[in-house]
Design a protein around this motif. Sequence first.
Motif, short mmCIF file in Angstrom:
data_model
loop_
_atom_site.label_atom_id
_atom_site.label_comp_id
_atom_site.label_asym_id
_atom_site.label_seq_id
_atom_site.Cartn_x
_atom_site.Cartn_y
_atom_site.Cartn_z
N ILE A 104 0.91 -1.33 0.19
CA ILE A 104 0.12 0.01 -0.12
C ILE A 104 0.29 1.43 0.33
O ILE A 104 0.39 2.20 -0.80
N VAL A 105 1.96 1.30 1.02
CA VAL A 105 2.83 2.76 1.35
C VAL A 105 3.47 2.54 -0.40
O VAL A 105 3.97 4.29 -1.13
N PHE A 106 3.78 1.89 -1.48
CA PHE A 106 4.77 2.11 -2.83
C PHE A 106 3.77 2.37 -3.93
O PHE A 106 3.75 3.28 -5.17
N ASN A 107 2.02 1.75 -3.32
CA ASN A 107 0.48 2.10 -4.21
C ASN A 107 0.44 3.73 -3.94
O ASN A 107 0.22 4.66 -5.06
N LEU A 108 -0.04 3.90 -2.80
CA LEU A 108 0.08 5.80 -2.29
C LEU A 108 1.00 6.25 -2.91
O LEU A 108 0.71 7.65 -2.94
N LEU A 109 2.74 6.27 -3.03
CA LEU A 109 4.07 6.75 -3.40
C LEU A 109 3.80 7.38 -4.57
O LEU A 109 3.32 8.46 -5.28
N TRP A 110 3.41 6.09 -5.76
CA TRP A 110 2.93 6.56 -7.00
C TRP A 110 1.52 6.97 -7.13
O TRP A 110 1.37 7.65 -8.50
N MET A 111 0.79 6.91 -6.30
CA MET A 111 -0.48 7.37 -7.16
C MET A 111 -0.57 9.28 -6.47
O MET A 111 -1.29 10.01 -7.23
N ALA A 112 0.34 9.53 -5.65
CA ALA A 112 0.45 10.93 -5.36
C ALA A 112 1.28 12.08 -6.59
O ALA A 112 0.90 13.08 -6.44
N ILE A 113 2.26 11.11 -7.02
CA ILE A 113 3.04 11.05 -7.76
C ILE A 113 1.46 11.20 -9.20
O ILE A 113 2.02 12.79 -10.15
N PHE A 114 1.47 10.57 -9.89
CA PHE A 114 1.15 10.70 -11.19
C PHE A 114 -0.44 10.52 -10.96
O PHE A 114 -0.76 11.23 -11.85
#
Length: 262
Positions: A104-114
């Motif tokens: 979930i941390v990795f997904n939230l990071l990429w969601m925040a960026i893109f």
Amino acid sequence: MNQQPHPFPSGSEPEFGSGQPPRQPAFNLPGVIVALAGVMVVIHVVRSYFLSAEMSGQVLLYFAFWPVRYDPSLLFSGQAPGGVAADIWALVTYGLLHGGTTHIVFNLLWMAIFGSAVARRFGTGRFLLLSVLCTAAGAATHLVTHAGESTPMIGASAAISGYMAAAIRFVFQRGGPLGAIRRQDAGAYLVPAVSLRDSFSNRQVMGFIGVWFGLNLVFGLASIPFGGGAGSIAWEAHIGGFIAGLLLFPLLDPVPSRKMLT
């Protein structure tokens, strides 16, 4: 995107010179991104710390994406957990579930960026529609290659892959937030996009796509676990979401496209 083994029981234009200070995307996320991330975090925390293993498994039964649920003998028969309604909502709800903290941390990071870049351009309604469609496209692509399997798929990566695909249609353009000549205000997210064909002539775009596809194939074909669990990356769903994002972008983009002169 993460698969976890679990037995399936039978049954507007930019404003130039506005005098506004530059926005800081990392610390000023669009409201829809914050809300969506909050929903995912709450679901994950409740599943991980407040539900028993049996109850958490029930959540997977009703809301994860199970390829076996769409077997012709079961589809829309009402026999699978949750019945016909779950046959429909599972195409999207699986994207709200995650297999572990790292996942979930990795997904939230990429969601925040893109996702933030796309949300600033599309607005809440169009962004959520893109999210739903890319998530469903990821599920459909996964189903084609995993028909009849009784291993559930969970994770927001199909939607995030769609955000990435939509973002590359404008972030690398001149005046875009990652363009060779870039703007630092909100108008950077509203630069006109070129056609998909012209996008593919941009070295930054092609480099991004090449690395993205390469990583997905390496992790997927090698069946490398991700997210701290026993599951593997559902790379086919990522590709389905990415292609959907590329194709859906011109249909949802509110900014008039840029015409290239030859």
